[in-house]
Design a protein around this motif. Structure first.
Motif, short mmCIF file in Angstrom:
data_model
loop_
_atom_site.label_atom_id
_atom_site.label_comp_id
_atom_site.label_asym_id
_atom_site.label_seq_id
_atom_site.Cartn_x
_atom_site.Cartn_y
_atom_site.Cartn_z
N PHE A 1 0.83 -1.20 0.00
CA PHE A 1 0.00 0.00 0.00
C PHE A 1 0.86 1.26 0.00
CE2 PHE A 1 -2.09 3.38 2.45
CZ PHE A 1 -3.20 3.62 1.64
N MET A 2 1.95 1.26 0.78
CA MET A 2 2.83 2.43 0.83
C MET A 2 3.49 2.68 -0.51
SD MET A 2 4.58 1.99 4.59
CE MET A 2 5.52 3.50 4.43
N LYS B 1 0.90 4.14 -2.75
CA LYS B 1 0.63 5.51 -2.30
C LYS B 1 1.69 6.47 -2.85
CE LYS B 1 -1.77 8.42 0.20
NZ LYS B 1 -3.18 8.73 -0.16
N GLN C 1 0.93 7.11 -6.39
CA GLN C 1 -0.15 8.08 -6.54
C GLN C 1 0.38 9.51 -6.45
OE1 GLN C 1 -2.97 8.76 -3.29
NE2 GLN C 1 -4.66 8.39 -4.73
N ARG C 2 1.31 9.75 -5.52
CA ARG C 2 1.92 11.07 -5.42
C ARG C 2 2.68 11.42 -6.70
NH1 ARG C 2 4.88 9.73 0.03
NH2 ARG C 2 3.10 9.36 1.41
N ARG D 1 -7.46 -1.52 -0.12
CA ARG D 1 -6.88 -0.18 0.05
C ARG D 1 -6.14 0.26 -1.20
NH1 ARG D 1 -3.39 0.70 5.19
NH2 ARG D 1 -2.39 -1.22 4.49
N LEU E 1 -6.71 3.53 -4.66
CA LEU E 1 -5.72 4.46 -5.19
C LEU E 1 -5.63 4.42 -6.71
CD1 LEU E 1 -2.80 3.78 -2.65
CD2 LEU E 1 -4.57 5.54 -2.52
#
Length: 738
Positions: A275-276, A279, A282-283, A301, A305
């Motif tokens: 997930f990290m 994430k 996504q940034r 989760r 994203l």
């Protein structure tokens, strides 16, 4: 309830920012979240300008205070479109017993379709995920979009903003993150990213600005606590798997690419680490990039994203749309997703069940086509309405606008009418690349002293054994034979010790292929740097071997002989190391590489002229004698030991020492010499010189070259194999499927 401690912003841990700049960066952070996404390069570009101009330290750029007032061209978002992609391979059927006697014709090869009419698009600011079971074509589609499939083998079209992408341009504006984390184990996270910055960012950027970019990227990747931790490997404890994966991503996005491809970035990670990682992606997408990745089975989760998904089944598209549309799609197909079930798990399970039926997923493929047609009619009208009044920019102008905003920090220019030439192929000159490659390799090697220590220990132990066995050789006929044996063993051992260098490039092979595939540096830079940094260890090894053996064995020539012996051993190490390096560029497996190297070195020693002299080698094998690497350093040290001197090595009665007459009395030997002299018409006494150094060289078949000629030929062999090594890298690291 106690209030949670606020998490510091990325700027809190950056010593580059002062108090006023931190406040402005926090204001910028809030603006960027509410008004779109400026790039990481925007932030760093302004920070650098702010430090250079003291009067602007308290004034943020106008485009940050009011994004609508930006002076950058308003570009339409980048859209990577692909239409009707087709790719297949020819597979030879498995060998059966009858086919051993009846050879199959090439026309009977089976064709396997890996991609079959795949279409879709990926947009700036979004993550597009490619899903499917193993063997569905996920990695193949990523490779096709990333130009890792030969153009003549791939059907269909790939465009960016409606214009066909040139291969050279795509390499510069994109990055590809492989499934495996290919990093140097003994570099820290910060060092790894800094070296990547020195490769990817142009020399025109100051060292301070590059370091600031790395520090900001560390915070963006969530690696601040691991910044000074080594990457690690099986023998050295380092960062976690999720952190290692984020470092791999960081090395490829340091120059802020427009398109980022990733092959299963969450593979092998636990759910939290996966997930990290997504994430972080996504940034990156929100900073103005197109992110395209393959993923096996995302969690709930991770699914939240993603912006777009393509489900594949045996090379065909069975769904193409957003995660939010997935329940409606399968409900209309007649298989509604249960309320409490993971949407992607349900979809993948249903696809797997359909694949096991006689009809396969044909019904789902056809339904997806009709569903896409109905959606495209609606979306097409919406896009036409949304684009009214928006200026249409060409791809060249769009990329130029991105460069002006800080994207693609690679020394690009924006005024060149030729798009390909406006973005340079490499960010730095050749000598700069060589310097960075050398510093990185030396830093990594310095933290693993056991590697060089093993080689040094092997050379030192071998030298001590040789020196004690062949200690103080005399000039008798037996001493001459032992001296020749020592020199032959010294040269052959030198080449065998070089075989230990085989794993060195094999360990770096895939790192090299990843970095050069997208123009981090030139292949020639790597070869030149690799050659230069290999010389100091070879000098140390040569000096250690010569220092131990030369004086104890009792070789001829004094200090000048010592120096020449050192040159010869050094040249042998150089040629052997270059030969092994060349083979490591061809063979990709350590065990197979060692087997081939040892076998070839055995043949080279066999034909060197020690076991059988040149005059005794059959004519059909004489060519092998002249291409033997061991021949030339062996010839040079024999010339140095026995040539250029009138020293006598066999006198009078010594000629009988290695014969059955060696056991008779000296008086009888003198009588035999007298009779031989009378027969030959010569006066032969017990002190008459029978064999000189020149005679020994003739008996060994060494008459065609001088010692310096043989030495220089050995050196040339080393350069020759380095050139071959370059061509193996040039031809063998295309990173493209056929």
């Amino acid at each position: 309830m106690a209030s949670a401690k606020p998490r510091p912003t990325s700027s809190d841990s950056l010593p580059l920012f002062d108090f006023n700049q931190r406040i402005e960066l926090q204001q910028y952070s809030r603006n960027s979240r509410s008004n779109g996404s400026s790039t990481l390069a925007d932030l760093l570009k302004w920070v650098e300008d702010g430090r250079d101009e003291s009067n602007s330290r308290n004034i943020a750029p106008a485009c940050w205070q009011n994004p609508a007032s930006t002076s950058f061209p308003t570009a339409s978002p980048f859209v990577l479109s692909f239409h009707n992609l087709r790719y297949s391979v020819r597979i030879r059927p498995k060998m059966a017993v009858p086919s051993l006697f009846h050879r199959k014709k090439s026309s009977e090869l089976r064709t396997k379709v890996l991609l079959n009419d795949i279409s879709g698009e990926a947009r700036e600011g979004e993550i597009m995920a490619v899903l499917g079971a193993s063997g569905s074509g996920k990695s193949t589609l990523i490779d096709a979009l990333a130009n890792r499939i030969a153009k003549e083998s791939l059907g269909g079209s790939i465009t960016l903003n409606g214009e066909v992408l040139e291969s050279r341009l795509l390499k510069v504006i994109s990055a590809y993150v492989m499934q495996d984390d290919l990093l140097y184990p003994m570099l820290t996270v910060e060092e790894t990213l800094m070296f990547s910055a020195e490769f990817r960012l142009p020399r025109s950027l100051s060292k301070r600005r590059k370091r600031a970019r790395v520090q900001a990227l560390i915070d963006q990747l969530g690696l601040r606590n691991a910044a000074n931790t080594v990457i690690g490997d099986e023998g050295h404890r380092g960062v976690s798997g999720g952190e290692r994966r984020r470092v791999s991503i960081g090395t490829d996005i340091i120059h802020d690419p427009i398109i980022l491809f990733l092959d299963e970035p969450t593979s092998g990670l636990d759910s939290t680490s996966a997930f990290m990682v997504v994430k972080v992606l996504q940034r990156i997408a929100q900073s103005g990039s197109i992110v395209i990745m393959s993923i096996h089975q995302p969690s709930y989760r991770i699914l939240s994203l993603l912006d777009r998904m393509i489900f594949l089944s045996r090379g065909q598209t069975v769904y193409n749309g957003s995660p939010a549309s997935l329940p409606r799609f399968f409900a209309e197909f007649g298989h509604p997703i249960p309320e409490n079930e993971n949407k992607t798990e349900f979809a993948l399970d249903l696809i797997r069940e359909l694949e096991e039926t006689s009809g396969g997923t044909k019904s789902l493929v056809e339904f997806n086509k009709s569903w896409q047609r109905s959606r495209n009619l609606i979306q097409g009208k919406n896009r036409v309405h949304a684009r009214r009044g928006m200026p249409k920019l060409s791809l060249r102008d769009a990329i130029s606008a991105s460069i002006a905003k800080g994207k693609l920090v690679s020394g690009a220019t924006t005024g060149d009418p030729n798009l390909s030439s406006s973005v340079p192929t490499f960010a730095n000159p050749l000598w700069m690349e060589m310097l960075v490659i050398s510093r990185r390799s030396l830093t990594n090697s310095r933290r693993m002293p056991e590697l060089f220590g093993t080689r040094f220990g092997a050379v030192l132990v071998t030298a001590i054994i040789f020196a004690t066995i062949f200690r103080n050789l005399d000039d008798s006929p037996r001493g001459v034979q032992e001296r020749i044996g020592f020199l032959a063993l010294a040269m052959s051992t030198t080449f065998y010790i070089c075989a230990e260098a085989m794993p060195n490039f094999l360990q770096d092979r895939y790192i090299f292929m990843r970095e050069t595939a997208y123009n981090a540096y030139r292949r020639s830079s790597y070869v030149l740097a690799h050659s230069i940094i290999s010389l100091p260890p070879l000098v140390v090894l040569s000096f250690a071997f010569v220092s131990v053996t030369f004086w104890l064995v009792g070789l001829e020539g004094g200090f000048s002989g010592f120096v020449f012996f050192f040159y010869a051993v050094m040249a042998a190490f150089w040629a052997g190391s270059s030969f092994v390096t060349f083979l490591s560029g061809i063979v990709s497996h350590v065990v197979l590489g060692f087997t081939i190297v040892i076998a070839i070195l055995a043949y080279l020693v066999l034909f060197s002229g020690f076991f059988i002299t040149r005059d005794r080698i059959p004519p059909y094998w004489i060519w092998f004698h002249y291409i033997s690497l061991v021949k030339y350093p062996y010839d040079s040290i024999l010339q140095g030991e026995f040539g250029g001197t009138e020293k006598c090595f066999v006198r009078g009665v010594q000629m009988f020492d290695n014969t059955p007459l060696g056991a008779v009395s000296t008086s009888l030997k003198l009588k035999l010499l007298e009779n031989m002299g009378r027969t030959m018409g010569m006066n032969i006494t017990g002190s008459t010189c029978v064999t000189t150094g020149a005679d020994i060289l003739r008996m060994q078949g060494i008459t065609d070259l001088t010692k310096w000629s043989a030495l220089w030929i050995t050196v040339v062999w080393g350069f020759f194999f380095r050139v071959l090594f370059y061509f193996t890298l040039l031809l063998g690291s295309k990173n493209k499927r056929r």
